[in-house]
Design a protein around this motif. Structure first.
Motif, PDB file in Angstrom:
ATOM      1  N   CYS A   1     -57.751  51.064  -9.876  1.00  0.00           N
ATOM      2  CA  CYS A   1     -58.080  51.790  -8.716  1.00  0.00           C
ATOM      3  C   CYS A   1     -57.424  53.296  -8.541  1.00  0.00           C
ATOM      4  O   CYS A   1     -57.480  54.148  -7.490  1.00  0.00           O
ATOM      5  CB  CYS A   1     -57.666  51.168  -7.299  1.00  0.00           C
ATOM      6  N   GLY A   2     -56.289  53.630  -9.528  1.00  0.00           N
ATOM      7  CA  GLY A   2     -55.537  54.781  -9.700  1.00  0.00           C
ATOM      8  C   GLY A   2     -54.455  54.796  -8.739  1.00  0.00           C
ATOM      9  O   GLY A   2     -53.808  55.896  -8.962  1.00  0.00           O
ATOM     10  N   TYR A   3     -54.082  53.785  -8.241  1.00  0.00           N
ATOM     11  CA  TYR A   3     -52.792  53.750  -7.243  1.00  0.00           C
ATOM     12  C   TYR A   3     -51.518  54.077  -8.553  1.00  0.00           C
ATOM     13  O   TYR A   3     -51.459  53.507  -9.343  1.00  0.00           O
ATOM     14  CB  TYR A   3     -52.542  52.470  -6.576  1.00  0.00           C
ATOM     15  N   GLN A   4     -50.569  54.904  -7.951  1.00  0.00           N
ATOM     16  CA  GLN A   4     -49.302  55.269  -8.904  1.00  0.00           C
ATOM     17  C   GLN A   4     -48.409  54.372  -8.238  1.00  0.00           C
ATOM     18  O   GLN A   4     -47.795  54.618  -7.315  1.00  0.00           O
ATOM     19  CB  GLN A   4     -49.069  56.707  -8.954  1.00  0.00           C
ATOM     20  N   ASN A   5     -47.623  53.552  -8.979  1.00  0.00           N
ATOM     21  CA  ASN A   5     -46.678  52.520  -8.679  1.00  0.00           C
ATOM     22  C   ASN A   5     -45.290  52.981  -9.314  1.00  0.00           C
ATOM     23  O   ASN A   5     -45.378  52.630 -10.343  1.00  0.00           O
ATOM     24  CB  ASN A   5     -46.964  50.911  -8.992  1.00  0.00           C
ATOM     25  N   LYS A   6     -44.605  53.528  -8.727  1.00  0.00           N
ATOM     26  CA  LYS A   6     -43.357  54.226  -9.218  1.00  0.00           C
ATOM     27  C   LYS A   6     -42.395  53.126  -9.456  1.00  0.00           C
ATOM     28  O   LYS A   6     -41.625  53.316 -10.152  1.00  0.00           O
ATOM     29  CB  LYS A   6     -42.666  55.294  -8.124  1.00  0.00           C
ATOM     30  N   ASP A   7     -42.415  51.902  -8.895  1.00  0.00           N
ATOM     31  CA  ASP A   7     -41.695  50.894  -9.217  1.00  0.00           C
ATOM     32  C   ASP A   7     -41.669  50.439 -10.736  1.00  0.00           C
ATOM     33  O   ASP A   7     -41.057  49.779 -11.215  1.00  0.00           O
ATOM     34  CB  ASP A   7     -41.850  49.695  -8.438  1.00  0.00           C
ATOM     35  N   VAL A   8     -43.020  50.903 -11.375  1.00  0.00           N
ATOM     36  CA  VAL A   8     -43.020  50.267 -12.648  1.00  0.00           C
ATOM     37  C   VAL A   8     -42.413  51.136 -13.862  1.00  0.00           C
ATOM     38  O   VAL A   8     -42.415  50.935 -15.084  1.00  0.00           O
ATOM     39  CB  VAL A   8     -44.430  50.273 -13.059  1.00  0.00           C
ATOM     40  N   LYS A   9     -41.600  52.203 -13.495  1.00  0.00           N
ATOM     41  CA  LYS A   9     -40.669  52.825 -14.322  1.00  0.00           C
ATOM     42  C   LYS A   9     -39.922  51.999 -15.045  1.00  0.00           C
ATOM     43  O   LYS A   9     -39.442  52.571 -16.095  1.00  0.00           O
ATOM     44  CB  LYS A   9     -40.384  54.112 -13.530  1.00  0.00           C
ATOM     45  N   HIS A  10     -39.345  51.122 -14.417  1.00  0.00           N
ATOM     46  CA  HIS A  10     -38.580  50.119 -15.110  1.00  0.00           C
ATOM     47  C   HIS A  10     -38.994  49.553 -16.362  1.00  0.00           C
ATOM     48  O   HIS A  10     -40.060  48.830 -15.954  1.00  0.00           O
ATOM     49  CB  HIS A  10     -37.748  49.390 -14.383  1.00  0.00           C
ATOM     50  N   LEU A  11     -38.535  49.663 -17.423  1.00  0.00           N
ATOM     51  CA  LEU A  11     -39.020  49.045 -18.795  1.00  0.00           C
ATOM     52  C   LEU A  11     -39.103  47.338 -18.726  1.00  0.00           C
ATOM     53  O   LEU A  11     -39.699  46.981 -19.367  1.00  0.00           O
ATOM     54  CB  LEU A  11     -38.516  49.663 -19.868  1.00  0.00           C
ATOM     55  N   THR A  12     -38.190  46.844 -17.823  1.00  0.00           N
ATOM     56  CA  THR A  12     -38.164  45.529 -17.912  1.00  0.00           C
ATOM     57  C   THR A  12     -39.204  44.613 -17.192  1.00  0.00           C
ATOM     58  O   THR A  12     -39.464  43.647 -17.376  1.00  0.00           O
ATOM     59  CB  THR A  12     -36.778  44.948 -17.237  1.00  0.00           C
TER      60      THR A  12
ATOM     61  N   LEU B   1     -49.898  53.855 -13.269  1.00  0.00           N
ATOM     62  CA  LEU B   1     -51.196  53.931 -12.962  1.00  0.00           C
ATOM     63  C   LEU B   1     -52.061  52.581 -12.935  1.00  0.00           C
ATOM     64  O   LEU B   1     -52.057  52.217 -13.996  1.00  0.00           O
ATOM     65  CB  LEU B   1     -52.126  55.069 -13.402  1.00  0.00           C
ATOM     66  N   CYS B   2     -52.625  52.306 -11.799  1.00  0.00           N
ATOM     67  CA  CYS B   2     -53.580  51.145 -11.854  1.00  0.00           C
ATOM     68  C   CYS B   2     -54.506  51.468 -12.471  1.00  0.00           C
ATOM     69  O   CYS B   2     -55.442  52.562 -12.027  1.00  0.00           O
ATOM     70  CB  CYS B   2     -53.687  50.628 -10.082  1.00  0.00           C
TER      71      CYS B   2
END
Length: 106
Positions: free
Chosen positions: A55-66, A51-52
């Motif tokens: 602004c609260g936007y959910q970025n699913k690409d950030v699931k990757h721990l790298t 989550l940003c």
């Protein structure tokens, strides 16, 4: 047998890690009660790093721990993954307390 060795065993590792976290949580709850504080438990599946915090936007690409830093595609705010997650966890805990739905540990 050392804990590190036991963690390499797939049959034991999950149980050992869960026991360690349960012990840690119990210690934190004890200390909070000792000092007259409230411990708020945020859900395990809360997407804190996705989550940003601006602004609260959910970025699913950030699931990757790298991925350690990212820019919100919605508001273009730059985030350090851990700092952003900590802000979101704090905000979620405050919201849970305000809404009266906090999963208190004691």
């Amino acid at each position: 047998m050392s804990v590190a060795s036991m963690l390499k065993n797939n049959k034991l590792s999950k149980a050992i890690c869960e026991a360690s976290w349960a012990t840690f949580k119990a210690m934190i709850a004890y200390k909070a009660k000792w000092y007259g504080k409230q411990l708020v438990v945020v859900a395990k599946n809360f997407p804190s790093s996705q989550l940003c915090s601006h602004c609260g936007y959910q970025n699913k690409d950030v699931k990757h721990l790298t991925l350690r830093e990212w820019q919100c595609p919605n508001c273009h705010t730059r985030h350090d993954r851990d700092v952003n997650a900590s802000i979101n966890i704090k905000n979620e805990a405050v919201w849970l307390l305000t809404a009266g739905t906090a999963g208190l540990a004691y």
